[in-house]
Design a protein around this motif. Structure first.
Motif, mmCIF file in Angstrom:
data_model
loop_
_atom_site.group_PDB
_atom_site.id
_atom_site.type_symbol
_atom_site.label_atom_id
_atom_site.label_comp_id
_atom_site.label_asym_id
_atom_site.label_seq_id
_atom_site.Cartn_x
_atom_site.Cartn_y
_atom_site.Cartn_z
ATOM 1 N N SER A 82 1.071 8.437 64.388
ATOM 2 C CA SER A 82 2.516 8.374 64.601
ATOM 3 C C SER A 82 2.738 8.491 66.108
ATOM 4 C CB SER A 82 3.216 9.504 63.844
ATOM 5 O OG SER A 82 2.887 10.753 64.414
ATOM 6 N N HIS A 83 3.965 8.734 66.497
ATOM 7 C CA HIS A 83 4.287 8.833 67.918
ATOM 8 C C HIS A 83 3.490 9.947 68.621
ATOM 9 C CE1 HIS A 83 6.544 8.860 71.635
ATOM 10 N NE2 HIS A 83 6.817 10.137 71.443
ATOM 11 N N SER A 84 3.271 11.071 67.942
ATOM 12 C CA SER A 84 2.654 12.215 68.617
ATOM 13 C C SER A 84 1.443 12.821 67.912
ATOM 14 C CB SER A 84 3.705 13.315 68.816
ATOM 15 O OG SER A 84 4.186 13.739 67.555
ATOM 16 N N VAL A 85 1.050 12.269 66.771
ATOM 17 C CA VAL A 85 -0.083 12.822 66.018
ATOM 18 C C VAL A 85 -0.980 11.698 65.523
ATOM 19 C CG1 VAL A 85 -0.779 14.206 64.017
ATOM 20 C CG2 VAL A 85 1.326 14.762 65.217
ATOM 21 N N GLN A 86 -2.280 11.931 65.615
ATOM 22 C CA GLN A 86 -3.258 10.987 65.056
ATOM 23 C C GLN A 86 -4.146 11.756 64.094
ATOM 24 O OE1 GLN A 86 -4.921 8.050 67.730
ATOM 25 N NE2 GLN A 86 -6.977 8.508 66.976
ATOM 26 N N HIS A 87 -4.365 11.202 62.906
ATOM 27 C CA HIS A 87 -5.218 11.821 61.887
ATOM 28 C C HIS A 87 -6.446 10.945 61.649
ATOM 29 C CE1 HIS A 87 -1.300 13.670 60.811
ATOM 30 N NE2 HIS A 87 -2.065 14.729 60.630
ATOM 31 N N GLU A 88 -7.602 11.598 61.567
ATOM 32 C CA GLU A 88 -8.865 10.941 61.247
ATOM 33 C C GLU A 88 -9.424 11.625 60.004
ATOM 34 O OE1 GLU A 88 -9.342 8.673 63.539
ATOM 35 O OE2 GLU A 88 -8.306 9.513 65.260
ATOM 36 N N ARG A 89 -10.018 10.841 59.113
ATOM 37 C CA ARG A 89 -10.624 11.423 57.910
ATOM 38 C C ARG A 89 -11.927 10.694 57.613
ATOM 39 N NH1 ARG A 89 -7.369 12.027 52.450
ATOM 40 N NH2 ARG A 89 -6.564 13.792 53.594
ATOM 41 N N ILE A 90 -12.974 11.473 57.411
ATOM 42 C CA ILE A 90 -14.282 10.954 57.006
ATOM 43 C C ILE A 90 -14.567 11.536 55.634
ATOM 44 C CG2 ILE A 90 -16.753 10.904 57.508
ATOM 45 C CD1 ILE A 90 -15.911 11.370 60.496
ATOM 46 N N GLU A 91 -14.735 10.667 54.646
ATOM 47 C CA GLU A 91 -15.022 11.096 53.275
ATOM 48 C C GLU A 91 -16.366 10.524 52.852
ATOM 49 O OE1 GLU A 91 -11.811 10.553 50.383
ATOM 50 O OE2 GLU A 91 -10.529 10.066 52.102
ATOM 51 N N VAL A 92 -17.249 11.378 52.350
ATOM 52 C CA VAL A 92 -18.556 10.929 51.888
ATOM 53 C C VAL A 92 -18.437 10.562 50.415
ATOM 54 C CG1 VAL A 92 -20.969 11.577 51.519
ATOM 55 C CG2 VAL A 92 -19.772 12.329 53.584
ATOM 56 N N VAL A 119 -9.619 15.437 61.114
ATOM 57 C CA VAL A 119 -9.301 15.769 62.503
ATOM 58 C C VAL A 119 -7.833 15.439 62.731
ATOM 59 C CG1 VAL A 119 -9.818 15.283 64.917
ATOM 60 C CG2 VAL A 119 -11.662 15.199 63.218
ATOM 61 N N GLU A 120 -7.125 16.395 63.320
ATOM 62 C CA GLU A 120 -5.732 16.167 63.699
ATOM 63 C C GLU A 120 -5.645 16.280 65.216
ATOM 64 O OE1 GLU A 120 -2.023 17.638 61.557
ATOM 65 O OE2 GLU A 120 -2.219 19.020 63.245
ATOM 66 N N ILE A 121 -5.132 15.236 65.852
ATOM 67 C CA ILE A 121 -5.014 15.178 67.302
ATOM 68 C C ILE A 121 -3.524 15.135 67.640
ATOM 69 C CG2 ILE A 121 -5.573 13.824 69.355
ATOM 70 C CD1 ILE A 121 -7.795 12.492 67.512
ATOM 71 N N ARG A 122 -3.083 16.097 68.432
ATOM 72 C CA ARG A 122 -1.682 16.136 68.853
ATOM 73 C C ARG A 122 -1.599 15.898 70.348
ATOM 74 N NH1 ARG A 122 1.967 17.573 65.335
ATOM 75 N NH2 ARG A 122 1.266 18.478 63.384
ATOM 76 N N ARG A 123 -0.661 15.047 70.741
ATOM 77 C CA ARG A 123 -0.526 14.739 72.160
ATOM 78 C C ARG A 123 0.319 15.740 72.887
ATOM 79 N NH1 ARG A 123 2.977 9.452 73.144
ATOM 80 N NH2 ARG A 123 2.785 10.219 75.208
#
Length: 85
Positions: A10-20, A81-85
């Motif tokens: 989104s404008h200020s958050v990026q989510h990454e997900r790795i699922e096995v 992983v949650e990345i906030r700007r």
């Protein structure tokens, strides 16, 4: 092992997900692309909901995350992983 990787932003958050989905995967270092105008304010890494300590470096839109300890993901487990700007 193999699985699924998803990313949403989104404008200020990026989510990454790795699922096995099958087998096992050992992770220590992760790298993701973020928009060039982002400065990273906060990063949260979770394995099955539990917070994992990590360090990160942002260089030219490439975010490198080093986990304090390697983590093994088994079938049906995920790392988020949650990345906030």
């Amino acid at each position: 092992g193999w699985g699924l990787f998803t990313q949403d932003r989104s404008h200020s958050v990026q989510h990454e997900r790795i699922e096995v989905r099958w087998g096992r995967v050992n992770l220590r270092t992760l790298a993701f692309s973020v928009p060039s105008d982002w400065t990273i304010a906060e990063i949260a890494v979770r394995h099955e909901g539990a917070a994992l300590p990590s360090k990160h470096v942002l260089t030219n839109s490439r975010l490198r995350i080093e986990l304090a300890e390697p983590v093994w993901l088994s079938q049906d487990q995920r790392l988020e992983v949650e990345i906030r700007r």
